[in-house]
Design a protein around this motif. Structure first.
Motif, PDB file in Angstrom:
ATOM      1  N   THR B  81      41.497  40.391  48.816  1.00 36.16           N
ATOM      2  CA  THR B  81      41.282  39.238  49.698  1.00 36.16           C
ATOM      3  C   THR B  81      42.325  38.168  49.395  1.00 36.16           C
ATOM      4  O   THR B  81      43.155  38.340  48.502  1.00 36.16           O
ATOM      5  CB  THR B  81      39.890  38.617  49.472  1.00 36.16           C
ATOM      6  OG1 THR B  81      39.905  37.920  48.216  1.00 36.16           O
ATOM      7  CG2 THR B  81      38.796  39.676  49.428  1.00 36.16           C
ATOM      8  N   ASN B  82      42.257  37.073  50.125  1.00 30.51           N
ATOM      9  CA  ASN B  82      43.175  35.959  49.878  1.00 30.51           C
ATOM     10  C   ASN B  82      42.580  34.934  48.921  1.00 30.51           C
ATOM     11  O   ASN B  82      43.194  33.880  48.707  1.00 30.51           O
ATOM     12  CB  ASN B  82      43.518  35.267  51.203  1.00 30.51           C
ATOM     13  CG  ASN B  82      42.284  34.674  51.859  1.00 30.51           C
ATOM     14  OD1 ASN B  82      41.309  35.396  52.073  1.00 30.51           O
ATOM     15  ND2 ASN B  82      42.305  33.394  52.160  1.00 30.51           N
ATOM     16  N   ILE B  83      41.410  35.220  48.355  1.00 27.49           N
ATOM     17  CA  ILE B  83      40.816  34.249  47.422  1.00 27.49           C
ATOM     18  C   ILE B  83      41.596  34.293  46.112  1.00 27.49           C
ATOM     19  O   ILE B  83      41.649  35.327  45.444  1.00 27.49           O
ATOM     20  CB  ILE B  83      39.318  34.549  47.192  1.00 27.49           C
ATOM     21  CG1 ILE B  83      38.545  34.380  48.510  1.00 27.49           C
ATOM     22  CG2 ILE B  83      38.761  33.635  46.103  1.00 27.49           C
ATOM     23  CD1 ILE B  83      37.060  34.647  48.402  1.00 27.49           C
ATOM     24  N   VAL B  84      42.215  33.155  45.775  1.00 26.03           N
ATOM     25  CA  VAL B  84      43.078  33.085  44.593  1.00 26.03           C
ATOM     26  C   VAL B  84      42.256  32.585  43.405  1.00 26.03           C
ATOM     27  O   VAL B  84      41.619  31.532  43.480  1.00 26.03           O
ATOM     28  CB  VAL B  84      44.283  32.150  44.844  1.00 26.03           C
ATOM     29  CG1 VAL B  84      45.131  32.015  43.589  1.00 26.03           C
ATOM     30  CG2 VAL B  84      45.124  32.676  46.007  1.00 26.03           C
ATOM     31  N   LEU B  85      42.280  33.363  42.340  1.00 27.17           N
ATOM     32  CA  LEU B  85      41.507  33.023  41.139  1.00 27.17           C
ATOM     33  C   LEU B  85      42.432  32.952  39.927  1.00 27.17           C
ATOM     34  O   LEU B  85      43.565  33.438  39.967  1.00 27.17           O
ATOM     35  CB  LEU B  85      40.434  34.085  40.882  1.00 27.17           C
ATOM     36  CG  LEU B  85      39.421  34.346  42.006  1.00 27.17           C
ATOM     37  CD1 LEU B  85      38.470  35.469  41.602  1.00 27.17           C
ATOM     38  CD2 LEU B  85      38.636  33.087  42.340  1.00 27.17           C
ATOM     39  N   VAL B  86      41.922  32.354  38.840  1.00 30.20           N
ATOM     40  CA  VAL B  86      42.649  32.310  37.578  1.00 30.20           C
ATOM     41  C   VAL B  86      41.775  32.935  36.496  1.00 30.20           C
ATOM     42  O   VAL B  86      40.608  32.578  36.362  1.00 30.20           O
ATOM     43  CB  VAL B  86      42.999  30.854  37.175  1.00 30.20           C
ATOM     44  CG1 VAL B  86      43.731  30.831  35.835  1.00 30.20           C
ATOM     45  CG2 VAL B  86      43.842  30.179  38.241  1.00 30.20           C
ATOM     46  N   THR B  87      42.336  33.872  35.741  1.00 26.49           N
ATOM     47  CA  THR B  87      41.617  34.444  34.608  1.00 26.49           C
ATOM     48  C   THR B  87      41.984  33.644  33.360  1.00 26.49           C
ATOM     49  O   THR B  87      43.130  33.712  32.893  1.00 26.49           O
ATOM     50  CB  THR B  87      42.025  35.921  34.392  1.00 26.49           C
ATOM     51  OG1 THR B  87      41.861  36.614  35.624  1.00 26.49           O
ATOM     52  CG2 THR B  87      41.173  36.577  33.323  1.00 26.49           C
ATOM     53  N   PRO B  88      41.043  32.864  32.812  1.00 30.31           N
ATOM     54  CA  PRO B  88      41.384  32.001  31.663  1.00 30.31           C
ATOM     55  C   PRO B  88      41.954  32.794  30.485  1.00 30.31           C
ATOM     56  O   PRO B  88      42.851  32.306  29.781  1.00 30.31           O
ATOM     57  CB  PRO B  88      40.038  31.364  31.291  1.00 30.31           C
ATOM     58  CG  PRO B  88      39.237  31.408  32.546  1.00 30.31           C
ATOM     59  CD  PRO B  88      39.652  32.668  33.252  1.00 30.31           C
ATOM     60  N   GLU B  89      41.477  34.012  30.274  1.00 32.67           N
ATOM     61  CA  GLU B  89      41.924  34.794  29.114  1.00 32.67           C
ATOM     62  C   GLU B  89      43.349  35.316  29.261  1.00 32.67           C
ATOM     63  O   GLU B  89      43.912  35.885  28.321  1.00 32.67           O
ATOM     64  CB  GLU B  89      40.985  35.990  28.875  1.00 32.67           C
ATOM     65  CG  GLU B  89      39.571  35.625  28.494  1.00 32.67           C
ATOM     66  CD  GLU B  89      38.755  35.132  29.694  1.00 32.67           C
ATOM     67  OE1 GLU B  89      39.082  35.537  30.837  1.00 32.67           O
ATOM     68  OE2 GLU B  89      37.821  34.338  29.491  1.00 32.67           O
ATOM     69  N   ARG B  90      43.915  35.185  30.436  1.00 38.57           N
ATOM     70  CA  ARG B  90      45.307  35.613  30.632  1.00 38.57           C
ATOM     71  C   ARG B  90      46.245  34.414  30.796  1.00 38.57           C
ATOM     72  O   ARG B  90      47.462  34.587  30.854  1.00 38.57           O
ATOM     73  CB  ARG B  90      45.429  36.499  31.870  1.00 38.57           C
ATOM     74  CG  ARG B  90      44.714  37.820  31.769  1.00 38.57           C
ATOM     75  CD  ARG B  90      45.051  38.709  32.951  1.00 38.57           C
ATOM     76  NE  ARG B  90      46.379  39.258  32.831  1.00 38.57           N
ATOM     77  CZ  ARG B  90      46.692  40.373  32.207  1.00 38.57           C
ATOM     78  NH1 ARG B  90      45.737  41.086  31.638  1.00 38.57           N
ATOM     79  NH2 ARG B  90      47.924  40.819  32.145  1.00 38.57           N
ATOM     80  N   CYS B  91      45.659  33.227  30.894  1.00 37.27           N
ATOM     81  CA  CYS B  91      46.457  32.033  31.199  1.00 37.27           C
ATOM     82  C   CYS B  91      47.022  31.411  29.916  1.00 37.27           C
ATOM     83  O   CYS B  91      46.286  31.159  28.970  1.00 37.27           O
ATOM     84  CB  CYS B  91      45.592  31.003  31.930  1.00 37.27           C
ATOM     85  SG  CYS B  91      46.462  29.482  32.303  1.00 37.27           S
ATOM     86  N   THR B  92      48.343  31.163  29.904  1.00 36.53           N
ATOM     87  CA  THR B  92      48.977  30.538  28.741  1.00 36.53           C
ATOM     88  C   THR B  92      49.067  29.025  28.896  1.00 36.53           C
ATOM     89  O   THR B  92      49.487  28.335  27.967  1.00 36.53           O
ATOM     90  CB  THR B  92      50.411  31.075  28.552  1.00 36.53           C
ATOM     91  OG1 THR B  92      51.182  30.721  29.702  1.00 36.53           O
ATOM     92  CG2 THR B  92      50.424  32.585  28.372  1.00 36.53           C
ATOM     93  N   GLY B  93      48.738  28.531  30.093  1.00 40.11           N
ATOM     94  CA  GLY B  93      48.889  27.094  30.340  1.00 40.11           C
ATOM     95  C   GLY B  93      50.346  26.689  30.490  1.00 40.11           C
ATOM     96  O   GLY B  93      50.707  25.553  30.188  1.00 40.11           O
ATOM     97  N   CYS B  94      51.180  27.606  30.992  1.00 36.93           N
ATOM     98  CA  CYS B  94      52.619  27.293  31.146  1.00 36.93           C
ATOM     99  C   CYS B  94      52.866  26.347  32.311  1.00 36.93           C
ATOM    100  O   CYS B  94      53.923  25.734  32.392  1.00 36.93           O
ATOM    101  CB  CYS B  94      53.431  28.571  31.324  1.00 36.93           C
ATOM    102  SG  CYS B  94      53.168  29.414  32.910  1.00 36.93           S
TER     103      CYS B  94
END
Lengths: 331, 179
Positions: B81-94
């Motif tokens: 789908t077009n729903i954009v999500l963020v997986t916190p465990e993969r995010c480096t905060g760059c």
């Protein structure tokens, strides 16, 4: 008349204007560029047999690369908001992400740059070489690196160029930031990186002949850089309205002084004039001033580029929710 | 790709901010941060003034530059789908995704990872509307699938004039505003 205001929104580092990247990223981009230049020049000096004319560049310069790059990587790490997950950069490769390319380029840059250090360590830093030889595989590593010295040098040049261009493409890949969204930024940052590395040699090298050689090289690079800066401005001036708005910040806007005075005048034109005078036999009283200004200009270029890029957005609100006003409600 | 869209009637929106409160409550958004907000546009010169309210959030673009810019895959499309999500465990905060979003619709959580509107995907999985849509007291907000011609959002877009924010960026935003 049109007034646009946003209520109940004041996300830190996003509002009222984007402030997500500061001196830490500018330092990383600057030191990455210097390292790129160091890799290119030290490899070129080896391949072109410049050990007589440029002994520092041939034998000793390569050690500076990974050290400066590591300082830059440290500032980059300090900028990460979710530091514990830094290794996530290396659990995947994202072909659409310039930052992913950068992360993986570094995986190749470090071994190549360290191999070049090993290939020149006995001549450049005999004290360090003798210490390394005390370790069981130390002598073998030095022997192998010296044996494949030319191949290692050949690898360093394209990797240095890739690293230098990457520091610009990292920013130019962001369509949402009109000032960065120019294909010239990659080559501009590469040339700037080469210029700052040449300036570093001019500061650190002891032989006048070597300083003279790299002053000549730097003059050429500064001229190319000035041409690229002009092309960048033309590119923005002929771009979409939003890019023209970004350019306007350099012509009477908030970033006019930092761009024209600090970067163009003090970081490019002044050292160009001083170095040209030096090459023509003029007695420059402070011989180190010109390359120091080039190094400062290289940093200022990254900082100004970051600042302008973050300041000009597709969306902006005339009036915005200000949480500090709430404090006035308290008795 | 299944396209979920939000359709917001600017003639009905009164800018009350209930959508903002609903989002903060439903998603436990920390104090001082907002996943959605209300924009008020006043045009004209007194006494001939006109005001439009817009409830704004991540546009869940079908060509999301934030997803493309993410170096770790933390920013991603939910299923197909077009729903954009963020997986916190993969995010480096760059913060590359923040730089890549022309709407400045993302925020940084105190924990360090990047956050944004999820279209309340946890509710969508249960067949419910996002909290902001469910809460709106004027019923100016609608949510549904654009590939279903009988959905409310499809029918509204077929019958009313609508616009999207910054379509010129090429991101193909999926929040539509009815004029």
């Amino acid at each position: 008349m049109e007034e646009v205001l946003a209520t109940a929104r004041f996300n830190p580092l996003i509002d009222p204007s984007l402030a997500i990247w500061d001196w830490r990223i500018a330092a990383y981009l600057f030191l990455g560029g210097v390292t790129a230049g160091i890799m290119c020049f030290s490899a070129w000096a080896l391949l072109a047999n410049k050990e007589q004319q440029a002994p520092f560049t041939t034998w000793r310069l390569s050690l500076w690369g990974p050290i400066l790059l590591s300082v830059g990587m440290t500032t980059l790490f300090l900028d990460l908001e979710h530091k514990l997950y830094v290794l996530r950069f290396y659990t995947t490769f994202r072909p659409s992400s310039p930052m992913s390319y950068g992360a993986w380029i570094l995986v190749f840059v470090y071994p190549a740059a360290i191999a070049l250090i090993l290939a020149t360590l006995r001549q450049g830093y005999p004290f360090l070489a003798s210490r390394l030889e005390r370790i069981r595989i130390g002598g073998w590593l030095l022997d192998m690196a010296e044996r494949y010295r030319r191949a290692i040098a050949i690898c360093n040049i394209p990797l240095g160029i890739a690293l230098g261009i990457y520091t610009g493409i990292l920013l130019s890949g962001f369509m949402a930031r009109p000032f960065w969204n120019s294909a010239i930024l990659g080559p501009l940052f590469l040339v700037s990186g080469l210029s700052t590395a040449a300036a570093l040699v001019a500061v650190v090298a002891r032989q006048p002949a070597e300083r003279h050689l790299f002053t000549r090289i730097d003059v050429g690079l500064i001229l190319v850089e000035l041409g690229m800066v002009a092309l960048l401005l033309v590119n923005l001036a002929t771009g979409a309205r939003i890019q023209q708005e970004a350019l306007a910040t350099l012509f009477g806007g908030d970033h006019t002084v930092s761009f024209w005075l600090w970067f163009v005048t003090l970081g490019l034109v002044t050292p160009l004039a001083l170095e040209t005078w030096d090459l023509r036999g003029g007695r420059v009283r402070w011989v180190l001033l010109a390359p120091v200004l080039v190094l400062a200009g290289g940093y200022i270029l990254r900082q100004v580029t970051l600042d302008v890029g973050l300041a000009v957005n597709w969306t902006h609100f005339a009036v915005q929710f200000d949480p500090t006003l709430l404090e006035r409600l308290h008795p | 790709m299944v396209r979920f869209a939000m359709v917001i009637d600017t003639r009905l929106c009164i800018g009350c901010g209930d959508c903002v409160i609903a989002c903060k409550t439903e998603n436990k958004v920390p104090e001082g941060l907002n996943r959605d907000w209300v924009v008020e546009i006043t045009q004209g010169r007194y006494p001939h003034l006109g005001t439009e309210f817009r409830s704004e959030r991540c546009n869940h673009c079908t060509h999301a530059t934030c997803v493309e810019a993410c170096p770790t895959g933390a920013s991603h499309y939910w299923r197909d789908t077009n729903i954009v999500l963020v997986t916190p465990e993969r995010c480096t905060g760059c913060k590359a995704c923040i730089a890549a979003c022309p709407y400045n619709a993302r925020l940084i959580r105190p924990e360090g990872y990047i956050d944004k509107c999820t279209f309340c995907v946890h509710r969508v999985k249960q067949g419910l509307d996002p909290a902001c849509v469910a809460t709106c007291p004027t019923h100016c907000m609608h949510f549904g699938r654009l590939d279903d011609p009988n959905s409310t959002v499809s029918r509204l877009l077929a019958s009313r004039d609508a616009f999207r924010l910054l379509p010129e960026t090429g991101n193909e935003p999926q929040i539509y505003y009815l004029r």
